[in-house]
Design an enzyme around this catalytic site. Sequence first.
Site, short mmCIF file in Angstrom:
data_model
loop_
_atom_site.label_atom_id
_atom_site.label_comp_id
_atom_site.label_asym_id
_atom_site.label_seq_id
_atom_site.Cartn_x
_atom_site.Cartn_y
_atom_site.Cartn_z
N HIS A 11 10.49 18.08 -1.87
CA HIS A 11 9.89 18.02 -0.53
C HIS A 11 10.97 17.67 0.49
CE1 HIS A 11 6.74 17.36 -3.47
NE2 HIS A 11 5.89 17.82 -2.58
N ASP A 137 0.12 11.48 6.35
CA ASP A 137 -1.27 11.81 6.67
C ASP A 137 -2.14 11.72 5.42
OD1 ASP A 137 -0.55 12.65 9.34
OD2 ASP A 137 0.27 14.47 8.42
N ASN A 167 2.83 13.48 11.35
CA ASN A 167 3.48 14.78 11.62
C ASN A 167 2.47 15.92 11.71
OD1 ASN A 167 2.83 15.46 8.98
ND2 ASN A 167 4.91 15.15 8.20
N HIS A 243 7.21 21.41 3.91
CA HIS A 243 6.66 20.28 3.15
C HIS A 243 7.14 20.24 1.69
CE1 HIS A 243 3.87 17.52 1.26
NE2 HIS A 243 3.69 18.47 0.37
N ARG A 330 -19.35 -11.94 -21.31
CA ARG A 330 -18.92 -12.22 -19.92
C ARG A 330 -18.98 -13.72 -19.63
NH1 ARG A 330 -23.91 -11.46 -15.91
NH2 ARG A 330 -25.58 -11.50 -17.44
N GLU A 383 -13.50 -1.26 -5.17
CA GLU A 383 -12.89 -1.32 -6.50
C GLU A 383 -11.52 -0.67 -6.54
OE1 GLU A 383 -15.91 -0.13 -5.83
OE2 GLU A 383 -17.30 -1.55 -6.76
N HIS A 445 -25.70 3.02 -14.26
CA HIS A 445 -24.97 1.78 -14.47
C HIS A 445 -24.56 1.56 -15.93
CE1 HIS A 445 -26.02 1.09 -10.41
NE2 HIS A 445 -25.63 -0.18 -10.40
C1 TPP Z 1 -4.04 11.67 -4.59
C2 TPP Z 1 -3.16 12.85 -4.33
N1 TPP Z 1 -3.74 14.03 -4.05
C3 TPP Z 1 -2.97 15.12 -3.86
C4 TPP Z 1 -1.62 15.05 -3.95
C5 TPP Z 1 -0.76 16.30 -3.79
N2 TPP Z 1 -0.06 16.24 -2.51
C6 TPP Z 1 1.22 15.87 -2.43
S1 TPP Z 1 1.73 15.75 -0.84
C7 TPP Z 1 0.22 16.22 -0.27
C8 TPP Z 1 -0.12 16.26 1.19
C9 TPP Z 1 0.97 16.36 2.08
O1 TPP Z 1 0.62 16.03 3.38
P1 TPP Z 1 1.11 14.69 4.04
O2 TPP Z 1 0.50 13.55 3.34
O3 TPP Z 1 0.86 14.79 5.48
O4 TPP Z 1 2.64 14.67 3.72
P2 TPP Z 1 3.77 15.41 4.54
O5 TPP Z 1 3.38 16.84 4.68
O6 TPP Z 1 3.86 14.73 5.84
O7 TPP Z 1 4.98 15.24 3.69
C10 TPP Z 1 -0.64 16.49 -1.31
C11 TPP Z 1 -2.02 16.97 -1.12
C12 TPP Z 1 -1.06 13.79 -4.23
N3 TPP Z 1 0.25 13.61 -4.34
N4 TPP Z 1 -1.85 12.71 -4.39
#
Ligand code: TPP
Length: 640
Positions: A11, A137, A167, A243, A330, A383, A445
């Site tokens: 990335h 994000d 971003n 990305h 418990r 949780e 449950h």
């Molecule tokens: C729980 C989870 N779901 C999905 C992913 C796969 N994944 C990696 S980065 C990303 C999203 C990228 O968007 P952002 O968080 O805005 O990162 P940026 O583009 O700014 O690097 C996803 C869906 C992950 N790493 N973790």
Amino acid sequence: MDAVQQANSGHPGTPMALAPVAYVLYRRHLKHAPHAPEWADRDRFVLSCGHASMLLYGALHLSGYDLPLEEIKRFRQWGSKTPGHPERGHTVGVETTTGPLGQGIGNGVGMAIAERMLREQYGAELCDHRTWVLCSDGDLMEGVASEAASLAGHLKLDRLTVIWDDNKITIDGRTDLCFSEDVGARFAAYGWHVLHVRDGNDLDDIDTALTQAAAHADAPTLIVLRTIIGDPAPTKRDSSKAHGEPLGADEITRTKALLDWPTEPFHVAPEAYAEMAPLAERGRELVQAWEGRMAASPKAAAYRAQLAGTLPDDWASHLPDLSDESVASRQASQKALAALAPVIPGLAGGSADLGGSNGTNITFGDVFSATSTGPRFHWGIREHGMAATLNGMACHGGVRPYGATFLVFADYCKPSIRLAGLMGLPVIYIFTHDSIGVGEDGPTHQPIEHLAMLRGIPNLVTLRPADAAETVAAWRTAIGRSTGPTALILTRQKLPALVRRADMSADTARGGYILHEPATAPVAIILSTGSEVNVAMAAAATLEAEGTPTRVVSMPSWELFAAQDPAWKERVLPRAITARVSIEAGLTFGWSRWVGDRGRSLGLDHFGASAPGERLFQEFGFTPAHVVAAVRSILTASTS
Ligand SMILES: Cc1ncc(C[n+]2csc(CCOP(=O)(O)OP(=O)(O)O)c2C)c(N)n1
């Protein structure tokens, strides 16, 4: 750019856009000592968006950590120190393993909690640091982040700063596809102090925001940092193309030209090293000053021991003898916990709003709150946030964290438990209401597949004790374990006292042992865990009365039993005895490993129902008669 290109995966865009904030943070704000990455009083930095790992590796390399450029050239390759996502314990300076989005925010909350607890206990001259989290994000879309942020606001964790890389780009495109709330307002509503930096390349504005964040009392800070992903790559900036894939040779060449940078791959300007070089000296001074304060402090030895997780010599002697008590496991667990709380340094935790049910409502110490640093926690009905926070507390060190909920809601904790296993963190989970024994609350449950799920997590030890004595021993094992998490699986319902021995610790620690041996050589073995062990015992009594000598093996922990030497396993489960029946009120999945080809497993491969627990045990076949029939059928088949 070059590392991702060379690896042909990774990335690039986010590390590029976040380089300025990483520089300002590592160079001017983070209290750290590159030569002593484990220094106890360092600030903690969490890269919650772990996919941007090259940012962290770059910052560590330039800051002078033991991460040479050769390792950066081997990004994402076999045996390198630069795996795809940052891994704690693998690369110096990596505080927590991240990649599953959202987790790092919970980890940061846990680190800030641990820091506050230790600062109160040992004083600011020994413990005085901050936690910085960088997130994306995706992190802030994840529910776990909301849970943890809500808790952090409530607790007023003012030494926590989260920098959000706003971003507006994710993998599928622009965030307005699915994400349009005012995040800053949301965090303000959680009780956070919110700052905005409108240009992620403006070093002065970033510097000011980090300064203001550190100066702000009474609330954690969110810095909304507007960046352009991939900046300044001419065609890929501000798009999801920057990305998660290499920029490509042409784009890299053009980007370097824009930056007036040599095209040679992995070029690092000598000025960059020179700019970061003072960190070495500053780090040495910081550590030296701290060592001086430690040398002068009467609390230093205790602090060091607590940070190292050293247990007091006689801690286990404080455990109660419950060998005659017929109580729910418990309740036995609550007694063990109450006995351990004053004895184990840093033991801290609580329940996700089920304290009375989970047996975590002990009285030792205060409740951790915005104004108190006591060891008892109310995680709220969060949780996942709880489990991610526990990981952060354990990563920080100096605390032994535990968290509790119903076993069925272990699902809500799973992603963090998995990371605790991966990181080898000594977190303890108390999962009660462990079967259809829950009764009237019904199938929503009643855990069915949860034991199998937990047993499937590498490096997690699950312990499902059969009675009060085994429960106490299970706590002993859990506290003694320093290399990974432990899940205690406990009943809601009362259990008869089976094991009338005060010290069950050795047997339980072996994971499986002979609980009952018939007067003559056994021809059959019943294996069981938890509340079904007493059904197994009754079945064995019936079988013996009719001339079928039967052994009962209590097997509270598959993982611990599997780790025993072959002689112990052969002693408990001799190869020659193939007439084996397992009984456990959960999926039969996996039991064939222990009962073998000729054995049978009695379990629940479907959901439960709403009715009194005893009725459900009858209806679903968890009865001595059913076990007896199963043993008989195997023996009959082998003689026919
Ligand atoms: C729980 C989870 N779901 C999905 C992913 C796969 N994944 C990696 S980065 C990303 C999203 C990228 O968007 P952002 O968080 O805005 O990162 P940026 O583009 O700014 O690097 C996803 C869906 C992950 N790493 N973790």
